[in-house]
Write an enzyme that holds these catalytic residues in place. Structure first.
Site, PDB file in Angstrom:
ATOM      1  CE1 TYR A  19      -2.917   3.183   0.737  1.00 40.00           C
ATOM      2  CE2 TYR A  19      -2.197   3.190   2.995  1.00 40.00           C
ATOM      3  CZ  TYR A  19      -2.575   3.827   1.860  1.00 40.00           C
ATOM      4  OH  TYR A  19      -3.457   4.650   2.203  1.00 40.00           O
ATOM      5  CD  GLU A  41      -7.473   7.960   5.509  1.00 40.83           C
ATOM      6  OE1 GLU A  41      -7.569   7.135   6.449  1.00 40.83           O
ATOM      7  OE2 GLU A  41      -6.788   7.400   4.663  1.00 40.83           O
ATOM      8  CD1 TRP A  49      -3.668   2.307   5.544  1.00 45.30           C
ATOM      9  CD2 TRP A  49      -5.909   2.699   5.725  1.00 45.30           C
ATOM     10  NE1 TRP A  49      -4.401   3.246   4.596  1.00 45.30           N
ATOM     11  CE2 TRP A  49      -5.450   3.021   4.466  1.00 45.30           C
ATOM     12  CE3 TRP A  49      -6.641   3.703   6.554  1.00 45.30           C
ATOM     13  CZ2 TRP A  49      -6.416   2.888   3.584  1.00 45.30           C
ATOM     14  CZ3 TRP A  49      -7.644   3.826   5.309  1.00 45.30           C
ATOM     15  CH2 TRP A  49      -7.098   3.839   4.085  1.00 45.30           C
TER      16      TRP A  49
END
Length: 186
Positions: A19, A41, A49
């Site tokens: 990522y 988000e 995350w």
């Protein structure tokens, strides 16, 4: 070959590294991708995350590949179905916010022609290039993320506090916060 130097927040897993290397900090101008990141988000608020990344494919399936036009039309039945889906974050307020945020997203498109035009106007269409030496030099919020958050809330968005918005700005390349030694800065 040795691993290149990366921002140290992504070193705990291969998924995180991928990522970081392929997406984080790369400018995104496509409305569909901007919506995906915004939804992810908002679900990340209060969580790590990596939790969201590990569930990203489940989110794609559950939320019709982040098709904001479909999500804006979700019925109570669909919302209840999502709240039973163990593959995503089953927070009632966050699931409902995905629907209201899709509606608000479409309203911004109507007003500005695209969400991309709206959001990138905050940076004059160009990424802000920061030069942090370490992760500790990277802020959680800025006056700009405060302003964007305030404007989005005024337009009906939920779970878009300044910290969420700054993380979104980093994810979509509005801000480049790769540390100085990170290979992606080169």
């Amino acid at each position: 070959m040795d691993d290149p130097i990366r921002c140290n927040w992504c070193l705990s897993s291969d998924l995180y590294k991928e990522y970081h290397d392929q997406e984080w900090g790369t400018p995104v101008y496509d409305d569909a991708t901007l919506f995906e990141f915004l939804i992810l988000e908002t679900f990340q608020a209060g969580l790590s995350w990596i939790t969201i990344l590990n569930k990203r494919e489940n989110f794609r399936k559950a939320f019709d590949n982040f098709d904001y036009k479909k999500i804006a039309q979700y019925s109570e039945g669909k919302i209840e179905e999502l709240l039973l889906d163990a593959g995503i974050i089953r927070n009632k307020l966050k699931v409902r916010s995905a629907v209201s945020n899709a509606i608000a997203f479409i309203e911004i498109q109507k007003e500005f022609g695209s969400f991309s035009t709206y959001i990138w106007a905050f940076t004059d269409g160009k990424p802000i290039i920061n030069n942090p030496k370490t992760l500790q030099d990277v802020p959680a919020t800025t006056p700009l993320s405060d302003a964007i958050s305030k404007d989005l809330k005024k337009r009906g968005f939920k779970f878009v506090g300044s910290t969420v918005i700054y993380a979104n700005m980093q994810a979509t390349g509005m801000v480049n916060d790769h540390i100085a030694d990170c290979w992606t800065r080169k």
